[in-house]
Design an enzyme around this catalytic site. Structure first.
Site, short mmCIF file in Angstrom:
data_model
loop_
_atom_site.label_atom_id
_atom_site.label_comp_id
_atom_site.label_asym_id
_atom_site.label_seq_id
_atom_site.Cartn_x
_atom_site.Cartn_y
_atom_site.Cartn_z
CE LYS A 103 2.44 4.67 8.14
NZ LYS A 103 1.07 4.58 8.66
CE1 TYR A 118 -2.33 3.22 2.67
CE2 TYR A 118 -3.66 2.58 0.78
CZ TYR A 118 -3.40 3.45 1.82
OH TYR A 118 -4.21 4.56 2.01
CG ASP A 163 5.88 3.48 0.69
OD1 ASP A 163 4.67 3.30 0.39
OD2 ASP A 163 6.23 4.19 1.66
#
Ligand code: KE4
Length: 432
Positions: A272, A149, A244
């Site tokens: 994050k 994702y 990623d």
């Protein structure tokens, strides 16, 4: 501690209203508990390794607001850092020295990053890095992996992980076919499939993007040689390699999965942890590629709140805490104790179980087979996972409400927290 069964009347009342105001009553789909059933908890406050719901129930938290809380929630260094700067204002919309500070920390830490651009989310970072790969190579196609994702950008909503997998969304409605026609997918850990895609699309593939350790199908590490093989394949085919690391960055190690595995991509996305819980994403990499980004170069990307002084401050304080000697050894040891404990308790109670962890990231599947890809994750017992999740919640343990999410520990979790979690698992697994 938590009363069993959970007393959650306040949560239920607030969530019932929320569902009238916001789609599904949430600001992000996975929070709705759809795949595990039951009502989500409305959270009142967080601190360290713990969260409290509006009914006053306390939980040991292994979601960590999906990764940012690696030093524990509301760490005093972060909170005090914000208090020191907030009187100067919340956003400047202009260069600010704090951007230099965090940029230098990121560049010093992450092997692939010579230059970095801050944005406001991992989604923005991934969308931008894809545009940059296409701008630099003047090619349109990209390879992603099933179960990975990369945020909700149209071009990535193809066999994605996380909430897309959790909700069983096919390719999301609203995404035009001509957008995803340039997105090629392969099974994770399958180098032969990637080789075939390059052979079928000669000189058309701008790049390969992946989670170097998959968190969005549950926890799936790269097989030996997989990352190295992708590095070679992209170089041989004039394509770029993007890691990623929105989830793995500063979590798998201080330099991310690329430092841990010794494979340096051309570009990296972050998020994050580098925002310490405030909205920050980033993308960076080779200077010759990043120099294409406006206004230095022609590739456009912009953002009102990018490089925000509050978000920069929270990120700086968080990375400073992670620089402390022994931080990652502590995270790795504690998480291994947790996962090995969960697997052996599951097996003692007759359940098929497979678990794995690296540093402060872990996964547990109810299956006997090692999970190497998304298909493997999907074959695990999802209904049993839902019962496990609910049982652990009633024992005061807050796990990600989906099999297709990784679990997160933090520097705030203590040995007692791990022991209490394993004690809870003994009660739950006996009646699963
Ligand atoms: P955000 O736009 O949510 O900041 O980042 C998107 C993203 C990109 N890349 C990876 C590897 C990610 O894990 C994410 C976001 N992760 C999900 C949880 N798996 C965020 C939680 C949510 O969607 O509510």
């Amino acid at each position: 501690m938590v009363a069993t069964p959970l007393q959650t009347s306040q949560s239920e009342e607030i969530f019932a209203t929320a569902q009238k105001l916001m789609p599904g009553g949430v600001s992000s789909p996975v929070r709705a508990f759809k795949s595990v059933g039951g009502q989500p908890l409305v959270i009142d406050r967080v601190n360290g390794a713990y969260i409290w719901d509006v009914d006053g129930n306390q939980y040991i938290d292994y979601v960590g607001t999906w990764g940012p809380a690696i030093c524990g929630h509301a760490h005093p260094d972060v909170i005090n850092g914000l208090k020191e700067v907030i009187d100067k204002g919340t956003s400047f919309g202009a260069p600010c020295v704090l951007e230099n500070v965090l940029a230098e920390m990121v560049i010093d830490a992450v092997p692939s990053i010579e230059m970095v651009r801050f944005v406001n989310s991992g989604t923005e970072a991934c969308m931008s890095v894809l545009r940059l790969m296409r701008a630099f190579t003047q090619r349109d196609k990209v390879i992603k992996f099933q179960g990975c994702y990369h945020g909700h950008g149209d071009m990535f909503l193809v066999q994605a992980g996380s909430g897309v997998a959790t909700l069983g969304l096919p390719d999301s409605p609203g995404v035009p076919k001509n957008v995803t026609s340039n997105t090629l997918t392969a099974p994770y850990n399958d180098l032969e499939a990637v080789k075939a895609l390059f052979a079928e699309n000669p000189d058309q593939i701008a790049g390969v993007i992946l989670e170097p350790v998959v968190g969005n199908s549950g926890f799936i590490p790269p097989d030996a040689g997989f990352l190295e093989g992708l590095r070679l394949l992209t170089q041989e085919n004039g394509a770029l390699l993007a890691f990623d690391e929105v989830m793995t960055g500063f979590r798998i190690s201080y330099g991310g999965a690329q430092e841990k595995f010794g494979v340096t991509p051309d570009l990296t996305t972050l998020g994050k942890v580098i925002g310490g819980g405030l909205p920050v994403g980033a993308y960076g990499g080779r200077k010759d590629i990043m120099s294409m980004v406006a206004p230095a170069g022609p590739m456009y990307q912009a953002g009102t709140l990018s490089g925000n002084p509050l978000a920069m401050t929270a990120g700086i304080k968080t990375l400073e805490l992670l620089q402390k000697p022994g931080a990652y050894e502590q995270l790795d040891k504690m998480t291994k104790k947790l996962v090995e404990g969960l697997v052996s308790i599951a097996k003692e109670n007759g359940h098929a179980a497979y678990g794995n962890s690296i540093s402060a990231m872990f996964g547990l599947f109810f299956t006997n087979d090692a999970v190497h890809d998304y298909e493997g994750a999907k074959k695990s017992d999802l209904q049993k996972f839902a019962r496990y999740h609910r049982g652990m919640l009633e024992q005061g343990i807050y796990l990600a409400p989906s099999q297709f999410e990784a679990g997160f520990t933090s520097l705030a979790h203590t040995d007692e927290d791990i022991d209490q979690t394993l004690e809870a698992a003994r009660k739950v697994m006996a009646n699963l």
